[in-house]
Design a protein around this motif. Structure first.
Motif, PDB file in Angstrom:
ATOM      1  N   VAL A   1       0.831  -1.210   0.000  1.00 21.16           N
ATOM      2  CA  VAL A   1       0.000   0.000   0.000  1.00 21.16           C
ATOM      3  C   VAL A   1       0.868   1.264   0.000  1.00 21.16           C
ATOM      4  CG1 VAL A   1      -1.636   1.364   1.367  1.00 21.16           C
ATOM      5  CG2 VAL A   1      -2.066  -1.050   0.961  1.00 21.16           C
ATOM      6  N   ALA A   2       1.867   1.319   0.848  1.00 25.08           N
ATOM      7  CA  ALA A   2       2.726   2.501   0.931  1.00 25.08           C
ATOM      8  C   ALA A   2       3.451   2.751  -0.390  1.00 25.08           C
ATOM      9  CB  ALA A   2       3.725   2.358   2.070  1.00 25.08           C
ATOM     10  N   ALA A   3       3.941   1.707  -1.018  1.00 23.05           N
ATOM     11  CA  ALA A   3       4.646   1.843  -2.298  1.00 23.05           C
ATOM     12  C   ALA A   3       3.701   2.316  -3.388  1.00 23.05           C
ATOM     13  CB  ALA A   3       5.292   0.522  -2.688  1.00 23.05           C
ATOM     14  N   ARG A   4       2.493   1.770  -3.398  1.00 20.57           N
ATOM     15  CA  ARG A   4       1.505   2.189  -4.402  1.00 20.57           C
ATOM     16  C   ARG A   4       1.099   3.634  -4.187  1.00 20.57           C
ATOM     17  NH1 ARG A   4      -3.090  -1.900  -4.005  1.00 20.57           N
ATOM     18  NH2 ARG A   4      -2.121  -2.579  -2.077  1.00 20.57           N
ATOM     19  N   LYS A   5       0.938   4.015  -2.933  1.00 16.14           N
ATOM     20  CA  LYS A   5       0.592   5.406  -2.618  1.00 16.14           C
ATOM     21  C   LYS A   5       1.704   6.343  -3.084  1.00 16.14           C
ATOM     22  CE  LYS A   5      -0.248   8.540   1.202  1.00 16.14           C
ATOM     23  NZ  LYS A   5       0.000   8.716   2.624  1.00 16.14           N
ATOM     24  N   LYS A   6       2.946   5.945  -2.855  1.00 16.73           N
ATOM     25  CA  LYS A   6       4.085   6.766  -3.282  1.00 16.73           C
ATOM     26  C   LYS A   6       4.074   6.958  -4.796  1.00 16.73           C
ATOM     27  CE  LYS A   6       9.042   7.251  -3.070  1.00 16.73           C
ATOM     28  NZ  LYS A   6      10.314   6.587  -2.992  1.00 16.73           N
ATOM     29  N   LEU A   7       3.796   5.910  -5.538  1.00 13.57           N
ATOM     30  CA  LEU A   7       3.710   6.010  -7.003  1.00 13.57           C
ATOM     31  C   LEU A   7       2.630   7.000  -7.425  1.00 13.57           C
ATOM     32  CD1 LEU A   7       4.100   2.275  -8.087  1.00 13.57           C
ATOM     33  CD2 LEU A   7       5.753   4.131  -8.425  1.00 13.57           C
ATOM     34  N   LEU A   8       1.492   6.938  -6.767  1.00 11.38           N
ATOM     35  CA  LEU A   8       0.398   7.855  -7.087  1.00 11.38           C
ATOM     36  C   LEU A   8       0.775   9.301  -6.773  1.00 11.38           C
ATOM     37  CD1 LEU A   8      -2.622   5.775  -5.765  1.00 11.38           C
ATOM     38  CD2 LEU A   8      -2.037   6.230  -8.156  1.00 11.38           C
ATOM     39  N   GLU A   9       1.437   9.506  -5.647  1.00 12.24           N
ATOM     40  CA  GLU A   9       1.858  10.857  -5.278  1.00 12.24           C
ATOM     41  C   GLU A   9       2.886  11.416  -6.265  1.00 12.24           C
ATOM     42  OE1 GLU A   9       1.193  10.623  -0.454  1.00 12.24           O
ATOM     43  OE2 GLU A   9       3.111   9.993  -1.279  1.00 12.24           O
ATOM     44  N   GLU A  10       3.798  10.564  -6.703  1.00 11.45           N
ATOM     45  CA  GLU A  10       4.793  10.981  -7.697  1.00 11.45           C
ATOM     46  C   GLU A  10       4.119  11.345  -9.016  1.00 11.45           C
ATOM     47  OE1 GLU A  10       7.466   7.655  -7.792  1.00 11.45           O
ATOM     48  OE2 GLU A  10       8.455   8.253  -5.918  1.00 11.45           O
ATOM     49  N   GLN A  11       3.144  10.547  -9.410  1.00 14.14           N
ATOM     50  CA  GLN A  11       2.412  10.834 -10.645  1.00 14.14           C
ATOM     51  C   GLN A  11       1.654  12.145 -10.522  1.00 14.14           C
ATOM     52  OE1 GLN A  11       2.738   9.117 -13.443  1.00 14.14           O
ATOM     53  NE2 GLN A  11       1.389  10.504 -14.521  1.00 14.14           N
TER      54      GLN A  11
END
Length: 58
Positions: free
Chosen positions: A11-21
């Motif tokens: 979840v944390a990694a996926r959230k980070k990807l979304l924030e970067e996008q």
């Protein structure tokens, strides 16, 4: 898709990807808005030239 398949532990990694996008898209949006502002200025300038309001252009 691989992160999603790994479940809750990513979840944390996926959230980070979304924030970067989101950051990348906001930067693109900023650039687009700046370009639109420049175009609006130029269009208004040419409208003034056409209408004779600008005497500094022949």
């Amino acid at each position: 898709m691989a992160l999603l398949e790994k479940g809750k532990t990513t979840v944390a990694a996926r959230k980070k990807l979304l924030e970067e996008q989101r950051i990348k898209l906001l930067e693109k949006q900023k650039n687009i808005n700046e370009t639109i502002e420049r175009l609006n200025y130029k269009v208004a300038l040419y409208e003034e030239i056409e209408s004779g309001k600008r005497k500094d252009f022949t």
